[in-house]
Scaffold this motif. Structure first.
Motif, PDB file in Angstrom:
ATOM      1  N   LEU A  70     -10.040  22.442  36.632  1.00 48.46           N
ATOM      2  CA  LEU A  70     -11.228  21.904  35.956  1.00 48.46           C
ATOM      3  C   LEU A  70     -11.513  22.683  34.672  1.00 48.46           C
ATOM      4  O   LEU A  70     -11.756  22.097  33.616  1.00 48.46           O
ATOM      5  CB  LEU A  70     -12.435  21.944  36.894  1.00 48.46           C
ATOM      6  N   TYR A  71     -11.443  24.015  34.755  1.00 50.02           N
ATOM      7  CA  TYR A  71     -11.709  24.810  33.560  1.00 50.02           C
ATOM      8  C   TYR A  71     -10.574  24.726  32.541  1.00 50.02           C
ATOM      9  O   TYR A  71     -10.808  24.848  31.341  1.00 50.02           O
ATOM     10  CB  TYR A  71     -12.065  26.248  33.929  1.00 50.02           C
ATOM     11  N   ARG A  72      -9.363  24.486  32.992  1.00 48.45           N
ATOM     12  CA  ARG A  72      -8.251  24.245  32.060  1.00 48.45           C
ATOM     13  C   ARG A  72      -8.573  23.002  31.229  1.00 48.45           C
ATOM     14  O   ARG A  72      -8.371  22.974  30.020  1.00 48.45           O
ATOM     15  CB  ARG A  72      -6.950  24.091  32.841  1.00 48.45           C
ATOM     16  N   LEU A  73      -9.103  21.975  31.893  1.00 43.06           N
ATOM     17  CA  LEU A  73      -9.464  20.743  31.193  1.00 43.06           C
ATOM     18  C   LEU A  73     -10.605  20.970  30.210  1.00 43.06           C
ATOM     19  O   LEU A  73     -10.587  20.466  29.092  1.00 43.06           O
ATOM     20  CB  LEU A  73      -9.905  19.664  32.200  1.00 43.06           C
ATOM     21  N   GLN A  74     -11.597  21.696  30.656  1.00 46.44           N
ATOM     22  CA  GLN A  74     -12.786  21.883  29.830  1.00 46.44           C
ATOM     23  C   GLN A  74     -12.577  22.866  28.683  1.00 46.44           C
ATOM     24  O   GLN A  74     -12.983  22.605  27.558  1.00 46.44           O
ATOM     25  CB  GLN A  74     -13.953  22.340  30.698  1.00 46.44           C
ATOM     26  N   LEU A  75     -11.935  23.986  28.969  1.00 41.26           N
ATOM     27  CA  LEU A  75     -11.825  25.061  27.983  1.00 41.26           C
ATOM     28  C   LEU A  75     -10.461  25.133  27.305  1.00 41.26           C
ATOM     29  O   LEU A  75     -10.280  25.929  26.378  1.00 41.26           O
ATOM     30  CB  LEU A  75     -12.134  26.408  28.655  1.00 41.26           C
ATOM     31  N   VAL A  93      -3.069  12.775  43.151  1.00 36.68           N
ATOM     32  CA  VAL A  93      -2.706  14.023  43.813  1.00 36.68           C
ATOM     33  C   VAL A  93      -2.082  14.917  42.752  1.00 36.68           C
ATOM     34  O   VAL A  93      -1.097  14.526  42.110  1.00 36.68           O
ATOM     35  CB  VAL A  93      -1.720  13.789  44.981  1.00 36.68           C
ATOM     36  N   LEU A  94      -2.665  16.079  42.559  1.00 39.63           N
ATOM     37  CA  LEU A  94      -2.116  17.046  41.622  1.00 39.63           C
ATOM     38  C   LEU A  94      -1.377  18.112  42.409  1.00 39.63           C
ATOM     39  O   LEU A  94      -1.971  18.867  43.179  1.00 39.63           O
ATOM     40  CB  LEU A  94      -3.224  17.681  40.777  1.00 39.63           C
ATOM     41  N   ALA A  95      -0.054  18.141  42.249  1.00 42.83           N
ATOM     42  CA  ALA A  95       0.798  19.140  42.880  1.00 42.83           C
ATOM     43  C   ALA A  95       0.792  20.364  41.967  1.00 42.83           C
ATOM     44  O   ALA A  95       1.661  20.533  41.117  1.00 42.83           O
ATOM     45  CB  ALA A  95       2.202  18.586  43.086  1.00 42.83           C
ATOM     46  N   ASN A  96      -0.225  21.194  42.139  1.00 45.48           N
ATOM     47  CA  ASN A  96      -0.483  22.328  41.264  1.00 45.48           C
ATOM     48  C   ASN A  96       0.492  23.486  41.520  1.00 45.48           C
ATOM     49  O   ASN A  96       1.184  23.507  42.521  1.00 45.48           O
ATOM     50  CB  ASN A  96      -1.932  22.796  41.473  1.00 45.48           C
ATOM     51  N   HIS A 128      -2.508   5.077  44.008  1.00 41.61           N
ATOM     52  CA  HIS A 128      -2.337   6.526  44.039  1.00 41.61           C
ATOM     53  C   HIS A 128      -1.146   6.935  43.181  1.00 41.61           C
ATOM     54  O   HIS A 128      -0.242   6.148  42.916  1.00 41.61           O
ATOM     55  CB  HIS A 128      -2.178   7.035  45.473  1.00 41.61           C
ATOM     56  N   HIS A 129      -1.199   8.186  42.755  1.00 41.07           N
ATOM     57  CA  HIS A 129      -0.118   8.762  41.954  1.00 41.07           C
ATOM     58  C   HIS A 129      -0.081  10.259  42.241  1.00 41.07           C
ATOM     59  O   HIS A 129      -1.123  10.899  42.378  1.00 41.07           O
ATOM     60  CB  HIS A 129      -0.383   8.530  40.461  1.00 41.07           C
ATOM     61  N   THR A 130       1.113  10.816  42.332  1.00 41.32           N
ATOM     62  CA  THR A 130       1.282  12.255  42.506  1.00 41.32           C
ATOM     63  C   THR A 130       1.886  12.819  41.227  1.00 41.32           C
ATOM     64  O   THR A 130       2.897  12.310  40.741  1.00 41.32           O
ATOM     65  CB  THR A 130       2.187  12.571  43.713  1.00 41.32           C
ATOM     66  N   GLN A 131       1.252  13.856  40.706  1.00 41.17           N
ATOM     67  CA  GLN A 131       1.665  14.455  39.440  1.00 41.17           C
ATOM     68  C   GLN A 131       1.817  15.958  39.608  1.00 41.17           C
ATOM     69  O   GLN A 131       0.895  16.625  40.076  1.00 41.17           O
ATOM     70  CB  GLN A 131       0.601  14.171  38.370  1.00 41.17           C
ATOM     71  N   GLY A 132       2.963  16.489  39.234  1.00 40.97           N
ATOM     72  CA  GLY A 132       3.134  17.933  39.202  1.00 40.97           C
ATOM     73  C   GLY A 132       2.361  18.493  38.022  1.00 40.97           C
ATOM     74  O   GLY A 132       2.274  17.860  36.968  1.00 40.97           O
ATOM     75  N   CYS A 133       1.748  19.661  38.207  1.00 41.85           N
ATOM     76  CA  CYS A 133       0.977  20.250  37.110  1.00 41.85           C
ATOM     77  C   CYS A 133       0.841  21.754  37.314  1.00 41.85           C
ATOM     78  O   CYS A 133       1.247  22.296  38.338  1.00 41.85           O
ATOM     79  CB  CYS A 133      -0.402  19.605  37.009  1.00 41.85           C
ATOM     80  N   GLY A 157       1.511  18.812  32.717  1.00 47.85           N
ATOM     81  CA  GLY A 157       1.367  17.677  33.623  1.00 47.85           C
ATOM     82  C   GLY A 157      -0.054  17.217  33.861  1.00 47.85           C
ATOM     83  O   GLY A 157      -0.287  16.108  34.353  1.00 47.85           O
ATOM     84  N   LEU A 158      -1.022  18.018  33.510  1.00 46.71           N
ATOM     85  CA  LEU A 158      -2.419  17.707  33.808  1.00 46.71           C
ATOM     86  C   LEU A 158      -2.930  16.497  33.031  1.00 46.71           C
ATOM     87  O   LEU A 158      -3.507  15.569  33.606  1.00 46.71           O
ATOM     88  CB  LEU A 158      -3.289  18.938  33.525  1.00 46.71           C
ATOM     89  N   GLN A 159      -2.691  16.466  31.738  1.00 42.80           N
ATOM     90  CA  GLN A 159      -3.180  15.368  30.909  1.00 42.80           C
ATOM     91  C   GLN A 159      -2.559  14.034  31.324  1.00 42.80           C
ATOM     92  O   GLN A 159      -3.257  13.027  31.450  1.00 42.80           O
ATOM     93  CB  GLN A 159      -2.900  15.653  29.422  1.00 42.80           C
ATOM     94  N   LEU A 160      -1.252  14.033  31.579  1.00 50.76           N
ATOM     95  CA  LEU A 160      -0.579  12.806  31.994  1.00 50.76           C
ATOM     96  C   LEU A 160      -1.160  12.288  33.306  1.00 50.76           C
ATOM     97  O   LEU A 160      -1.450  11.101  33.443  1.00 50.76           O
ATOM     98  CB  LEU A 160       0.928  13.042  32.147  1.00 50.76           C
ATOM     99  N   GLY A 161      -1.352  13.181  34.272  1.00 48.68           N
ATOM    100  CA  GLY A 161      -1.928  12.779  35.551  1.00 48.68           C
ATOM    101  C   GLY A 161      -3.301  12.153  35.391  1.00 48.68           C
ATOM    102  O   GLY A 161      -3.611  11.122  35.996  1.00 48.68           O
ATOM    103  N   LEU A 162      -4.130  12.740  34.547  1.00 53.71           N
ATOM    104  CA  LEU A 162      -5.481  12.223  34.354  1.00 53.71           C
ATOM    105  C   LEU A 162      -5.486  10.902  33.593  1.00 53.71           C
ATOM    106  O   LEU A 162      -6.328  10.041  33.857  1.00 53.71           O
ATOM    107  CB  LEU A 162      -6.349  13.261  33.667  1.00 53.71           C
ATOM    108  N   GLU A 163      -4.542  10.721  32.689  1.00 57.92           N
ATOM    109  CA  GLU A 163      -4.427   9.427  32.010  1.00 57.92           C
ATOM    110  C   GLU A 163      -4.051   8.343  33.018  1.00 57.92           C
ATOM    111  O   GLU A 163      -4.575   7.227  32.966  1.00 57.92           O
ATOM    112  CB  GLU A 163      -3.403   9.507  30.884  1.00 57.92           C
ATOM    113  N   ILE A 164      -3.167   8.669  33.944  1.00 59.64           N
ATOM    114  CA  ILE A 164      -2.774   7.698  34.969  1.00 59.64           C
ATOM    115  C   ILE A 164      -3.960   7.393  35.877  1.00 59.64           C
ATOM    116  O   ILE A 164      -4.206   6.229  36.213  1.00 59.64           O
ATOM    117  CB  ILE A 164      -1.548   8.220  35.757  1.00 59.64           C
TER     118      ILE A 164
END
Length: 191
Positions: A34-39, A123-126, A154-159, A166-173
């Motif tokens: 969440l903070y990666r996205l915000q900051l 699903v974010l595979a962090n 649903h979609h699973t995204q590595g990040c 991978g975070l931005q792509l997952g959130l766009e999906i």
């Protein structure tokens, strides 16, 4: 790309902001993401004892994002936050395969609840930055996402919260899945 749905379009009139909930087991990296996205940087975090709420702009649309603690004693509270949500983000620690079964059980509990039927799930595979992290396709299989309701997009995204990969792509999906669901709902109401 054709017709895009945007706030104020005929499919989504008067949309103020979309509601999204970030859940997952403790230590999966929910707050760090969440903070990666915000900051736009990695922030070392401590375990969330309740929740965090942040307002973000994703894909040009305002979001209200709730990050809820993942400790076992807090999981019964998830349903209070997921009720009437537009999208669910379920974060797993892809470098901890031993907890995948526990994550699968918790994800299916949430996804199968009456209030969450058909809510799009990302699903974010962090922790893809760690050696031995499971690939997104392995996480998808371990969580048995194919067993979810056919109406649940649903979609699973590595990040990685560390480098943001991978975070931005997952959130766009996720954004597109939410808009697709809203469009389908609006078309159903017109019938």
């Amino acid at each position: 790309m054709g017709n895009q749905l945007t706030p104020g379009s005929p499919f989504m009139p008067g949309l103020q902001s979309l509601h999204c909930v970030v859940i997952g087991l403790d230590s999966a990296g929910k707050t760090a993401l969440l903070y990666r996205l915000q900051l736009h940087e990695f922030v070392e975090t401590i375990p969330t004892k309740g929740f965090n709420m942040e307002r973000l702009k994703l894909s040009g649309c305002p979001y209200q994002v709730w990050d809820v603690g993942g400790q076992e004693k807090l999981r019964p509270l998830w349903k209070s936050y997921t009720r009437r949500t537009d999208g669910l983000v379920f974060v797993v620690d892809a470098a901890d395969p031993e907890r995948m079964e526990e994550a699968r059980v918790e994800l299916h509990k949430v996804a199968r609840s009456q209030e969450n039927q058909g809510v799009p799930i990302l699903v974010l595979a962090n922790k893809q930055d760690l050696p031995g992290a499971m690939a997104a396709i392995q996480v998808d299989k371990a969580l048995s996402l194919h067993e979810l309701s056919p109406s649940t997009l649903h979609h699973t995204q590595g990040c990685s919260a560390v480098d943001g990969g991978g975070l931005q792509l997952g959130l766009e999906i996720l954004h597109h899945m939410i808009l697709r669901k809203k469009k389908t709902q609006n078309q159903s109401r017109k019938r």
